[in-house]
Design a protein around this motif. Structure first.
Motif, mmCIF file in Angstrom:
data_model
loop_
_atom_site.group_PDB
_atom_site.id
_atom_site.type_symbol
_atom_site.label_atom_id
_atom_site.label_comp_id
_atom_site.label_asym_id
_atom_site.label_seq_id
_atom_site.Cartn_x
_atom_site.Cartn_y
_atom_site.Cartn_z
ATOM 1 N N SER A 47 11.908 -9.954 4.005
ATOM 2 C CA SER A 47 12.227 -10.850 5.117
ATOM 3 C C SER A 47 11.575 -10.380 6.407
ATOM 4 C CB SER A 47 13.750 -10.942 5.284
ATOM 5 O OG SER A 47 14.328 -11.541 4.149
ATOM 6 N N LEU A 104 19.017 -19.858 -2.124
ATOM 7 C CA LEU A 104 17.979 -19.406 -3.050
ATOM 8 C C LEU A 104 18.213 -17.947 -3.389
ATOM 9 C CD1 LEU A 104 16.427 -21.069 -0.432
ATOM 10 C CD2 LEU A 104 14.760 -21.268 -2.267
ATOM 11 N N SER A 122 20.821 -16.407 -4.014
ATOM 12 C CA SER A 122 21.950 -15.904 -3.238
ATOM 13 C C SER A 122 23.245 -16.334 -3.896
ATOM 14 C CB SER A 122 21.898 -16.447 -1.804
ATOM 15 O OG SER A 122 23.110 -16.170 -1.126
ATOM 16 N N ASP A 128 18.939 -20.830 -8.678
ATOM 17 C CA ASP A 128 19.281 -19.555 -9.304
ATOM 18 C C ASP A 128 19.244 -19.737 -10.811
ATOM 19 O OD1 ASP A 128 20.702 -17.139 -10.210
ATOM 20 O OD2 ASP A 128 21.319 -16.942 -8.117
ATOM 21 N N ASP A 165 10.329 -19.342 -8.717
ATOM 22 C CA ASP A 165 10.749 -19.864 -7.416
ATOM 23 C C ASP A 165 9.580 -20.392 -6.588
ATOM 24 O OD1 ASP A 165 11.966 -17.328 -8.377
ATOM 25 O OD2 ASP A 165 13.542 -17.780 -6.940
ATOM 26 N N TRP A 201 19.067 -20.621 2.889
ATOM 27 C CA TRP A 201 19.637 -19.277 2.924
ATOM 28 C C TRP A 201 19.171 -18.502 1.699
ATOM 29 C CZ3 TRP A 201 22.547 -18.624 7.325
ATOM 30 C CH2 TRP A 201 22.972 -19.799 7.961
ATOM 31 N N TRP A 202 18.644 -17.295 1.922
ATOM 32 C CA TRP A 202 18.219 -16.498 0.778
ATOM 33 C C TRP A 202 18.650 -15.041 0.944
ATOM 34 C CZ3 TRP A 202 14.432 -17.551 4.529
ATOM 35 C CH2 TRP A 202 13.690 -16.470 5.007
ATOM 36 N N THR A 203 18.781 -14.370 -0.204
ATOM 37 C CA THR A 203 19.080 -12.938 -0.198
ATOM 38 C C THR A 203 18.183 -12.248 -1.229
ATOM 39 O OG1 THR A 203 20.963 -13.279 -1.685
ATOM 40 C CG2 THR A 203 21.432 -13.229 0.661
ATOM 41 N N VAL A 224 15.407 -13.640 -3.789
ATOM 42 C CA VAL A 224 14.067 -13.893 -3.254
ATOM 43 C C VAL A 224 13.395 -12.576 -2.886
ATOM 44 C CG1 VAL A 224 12.792 -14.851 -1.287
ATOM 45 C CG2 VAL A 224 14.522 -16.239 -2.457
ATOM 46 N N ALA A 271 9.493 -16.147 0.319
ATOM 47 C CA ALA A 271 10.243 -16.328 1.567
ATOM 48 C C ALA A 271 9.484 -17.238 2.525
ATOM 49 C CB ALA A 271 10.510 -14.969 2.212
ATOM 50 N N VAL A 302 9.884 -20.838 1.705
ATOM 51 C CA VAL A 302 11.132 -21.361 2.270
ATOM 52 C C VAL A 302 10.928 -21.692 3.749
ATOM 53 C CG1 VAL A 302 13.569 -20.903 2.689
ATOM 54 C CG2 VAL A 302 12.472 -19.965 0.643
ATOM 55 N N SER A 351 17.389 -15.668 6.330
ATOM 56 C CA SER A 351 17.569 -14.515 5.453
ATOM 57 C C SER A 351 18.883 -13.826 5.793
ATOM 58 C CB SER A 351 16.409 -13.537 5.648
ATOM 59 O OG SER A 351 16.722 -12.283 5.106
#
Length: 733
Positions: free
Chosen positions: A162, A191, A193, A219, A240, A311-313, A316, A326, A329, A348
């Motif tokens: 990120s 995504l 997450s 996911d 993705d 929103w991603w964690t 990604v 990322a 996105v 992120s």
């Protein structure tokens, strides 16, 4: 009472605070687990921290706490706390020594290595779990005082992607959102997450959304979050990037993009539009395993949304092409104009409690305040602001975490300092990590517990204070600076990381260089100077009490131009939500965001006849945290998840392999194997299995592959085989 506690908290003995504190008192401090940044109210009786509860009116958690937060005090009282320095003797036994001996040994071994082998022969590996002021002192001490070059943080494992993606797209590492956006969107896209488990308080914010929003979850697993989705896109693992380019193709082809916004605020759209033409619905469906109808429905939901937030964690961030994913996105948000308004943004969500502080001020691959080591003007600026010789500022960035380990394995880095991280458990392909550390001439580990996998390998263990035993600041996912207060004494001879760094500086002989760095509060002032004029400017914050009284403050919060210095006698101004890019201006030289893209690449390891299944890893329950170094100390939290490692496997695969419910199985990759209990569930797809990352054996399997731009490990994908073991008596759950 918060101010009284901050002024009078002493330095030694667990739990005891000054007698002159009121018999019953409270103080608020930011939780030391994840980067949500909840505020917890610690209750004190006769000077002892006896309990805690969520702070009722804090703008992050709004009176809520997750299981980890409720148990945040428990790890401080663990019986295996480090209470004295430990030095390995000639027999290989770690034995107690005094602080004088410990610091003399540390300085002698590091200085000797430096003099014999040069500045690239020593290194440190830090953390996103100590206070910002401590991170800054460590990075400045090691590079500007001790003369080392290479240091990185364990935030490389969670947030490097990120950091790089934002920096390249926006010109600065700048998550644009505020948590209020969870409640303002009419479309939320998650995504990689599992927010309901990984960030349960933020999931509660989603549940408060009054707009009956569409929830799109991308996911491979039907996670707890995916189970609540209005659309679950259960794509093939690591497809993705293809999916995101395909959605961009459909949005542009259908006219759901925003040409006026794109023209005024971005660069690179013509090339991006041409690039995504190749990602037709048929191609994307074939590569992701989704139907064409699913793709059209998702694209239309995003394209027609009034306020869409993405929103991603780690799903990604921890991938072999994570930065471009990322940025794909980010591109969707930009081409649809979903940035700078309430309920929007490519967002992120950070992992560790102070990963954002590390990204800005750990002085590792970025120079203090988000600057660059390779820019002469930036080096001169930092030298001027700190009063240091410009020659003391290195002109090259540090090696990344994996590159440091490669140098260790090659015998080029010979002395290593590890602070508040347990890489022998958490690093990808843990066997290789341990082999590398065994090659070191000297390993110093600074931690709360001498019992961690990493501390057990150390020549020297330095006992550190933990969360709640020291003062400082954390910066959470939404850029909010918050206060950490001292509510308990560290046990035995344990010291705060800040105090340990000061001891090293003084014994090394560079103490006078850091004469101004006397306390966390003093360093906070230095960091404010370093932030001035930067996108992360927070010079308008008066002091720690201003932060506490305001419910935390999001950067940027500059002092108004021409205004006098903040007056401590005046009341604090209330905090407000601060969303970035509302004016459409970004931190790039021309003020425009960059649309960046790259052709997708195949995953570095594919299933085959010998290893036919894809292993996914991730968070297991909201009661577990990372390597369980702290959450494992709580009997309550241990009851909320299985004691032993477990494997989720689809019924079809289980039937084919002869695996029965709760049977013991061996899971093997090309790097190692483990034993786990089989949970047969339909939440994973056929051909895929899932292991929670918290168990120490999981990283025996993972593949040491890295994103080329962020150097972040690709934990989420490797090839494995599963073999049932003969039945044994007794339950292992």
């Amino acid at each position: 009472m918060t101010r009284e506690l901050a002024r009078t908290a002493p330095t030694g003995g667990l739990g005891q605070l000054p007698e002159r504190l009121a018999p019953q008192a409270t103080t608020d401090l930011i939780c030391g687990f994840c980067a949500t940044g909840c505020s917890l109210r610690v209750h004190l009786r006769d000077g002892h921290a006896v309990n805690l509860s969520p702070t009722p009116d804090y703008p992050v958690n709004l009176g809520m706490a997750c299981p980890k937060g409720w148990e945040a005090l428990t790890p401080l009282a663990a019986p295996d706390r480090a209470v004295t320095p430990l030095l390995r003797d000639a027999t290989g036994t770690q034995r107690p020594v005094s602080w004088d001996v410990a610091i003399d040994t540390f300085v002698h071994r590091f200085r000797d290595t430096l003099e014999r082998h040069g500045p690239e022969s020593i290194a440190f590996l830090g953390t996103g779990q100590i206070c910002t002021e401590e991170m800054a002192l460590l990075g400045a001490l090691f590079k500007f005082g001790m003369g080392g070059l290479h240091g990185d943080s364990n935030t490389r494992q969670c947030m490097a992607t990120s950091h790089v993606a934002y920096k390249e797209s926006f010109g600065f590492d700048a998550p644009p959102y505020t948590y209020a956006d969870f409640e303002a969107s009419d479309v939320l896209v998650f995504l990689g997450s599992n927010l309901a488990i990984a960030h349960p308080i933020l999931w509660q914010r989603v549940q408060r959304n009054p707009h009956r929003p569409a929830l799109l979850v991308i996911d491979p697993r039907r996670t707890e979050t995916a189970s609540a989705a209005t659309q679950h896109l259960a794509l093939r693992p690591k497809s993705d990037l293809v999916l995101l380019y395909g959605l961009a193709h459909l949005i542009i082809a259908s006219g759901w993009h925003q040409p006026a916004f794109i023209e005024a605020h971005t660069t690179g759209f013509a090339g991006f539009r041409e690039f995504v033409r190749e990602f037709t619905p048929d191609r994307v469906a074939a590569e992701t395993g989704l139907t064409v109808g699913t793709l059209f429905r998702a694209a239309e939901t995003i394209g027609r949304g009034r306020a869409v937030s993405f929103w991603w964690t780690m799903g990604v961030n921890q991938g072999h092409e994570a930065v471009r994913t990322a940025q794909a996105v980010i591109n969707l948000a930009l081409i649809t104009g979903n940035i700078g308004r309430p309920g929007t943004g490519p967002n992120s969500i950070t992992g560790q409690c102070n990963a954002m502080g590390s990204r800005l001020f750990s002085n590792t691959t970025s120079l203090l305040g988000g600057r660059r080591f390779d820019q002469p003007a930036h080096r001169a600026d930092v030298a001027r602001l700190l009063g240091f010789p410009e020659s003391s500022i290195p002109s090259q960035p540090s090696l990344a975490y994996d590159q440091i380990l490669d140098r260790v394995a090659a015998g080029q880095i010979r002395a290593l300092w590890i602070i508040a991280t347990n890489g022998a458990h958490s690093w990808i392909d843990r066997a290789a990590f341990r082999r590398a550390l065994e090659r070191l001439d000297f390993l110093a580990v600074q931690d709360l517990y001498p019992s961690t996998d990493t501390a057990q390998l150390a020549h020297l263990v330095l006992p550190a204070a933990g969360w709640g035993e020291k003062d400082g600041t954390f910066i959470n996912s939404e850029r909010r600076l918050g206060i950490v207060r001292k509510v308990a004494r560290a046990p035995g001879q344990a010291l705060s990381d800040f105090a340990i760094f000061r001891l090293v500086a003084d014994r090394w002989g560079c103490g006078p260089q850091f004469a101004e760095w006397t306390s966390p509060a003093a360093v906070f002032r230095i960091l404010q100077r370093l932030s001035a004029g930067q996108p992360c400017d927070f010079t308008g914050i008066r002091d720690y009490d201003h932060l506490a009284d305001s419910g935390g403050i999001q950067w940027p919060f500059p002092q108004p131009e021409g205004a006098p210095p903040p007056d401590p006698s005046q009341p604090a101004s209330p905090s407000s939500e601060r969303r970035l890019f509302a004016n459409g201006r970004f931190f790039t030289p021309d003020g425009r965001a960059r649309l960046l893209f790259e052709a997708p690449r195949p995953a570095p390891e594919s299933p085959d006849r010998n290893y036919p299944l894809i292993l996914l890893t991730g968070r297991g329950t909201s009661a577990q945290w990372h390597t369980q170094t702290r959450t494992g100390k709580s009997a309550i939290l241990r009851q909320l998840h299985p004691r032993r490692c477990y494997l989720e496997i689809h019924p079809d695969d289980a039937a084919q392999l002869g695996v029965t419910p709760n049977a013991e199985v061996t899971v093997s990759s090309r790097r190692g194997s483990l034993t786990a209990t089989a949970f047969i569930v339909a939440t994973v797809q056929p051909g895929q299995v899932f292991l929670p990352m918290h168990y120490p054996e999981v990283n025996r399997l993972t593949l040491p592959a890295y994103d080329p731009h962020s150097r972040q490990p690709a934990y989420k994908h490797c090839a494995v085989t599963v073999t049932p073991l003969p039945p044994s008596s007794g339950s292992h759950l």
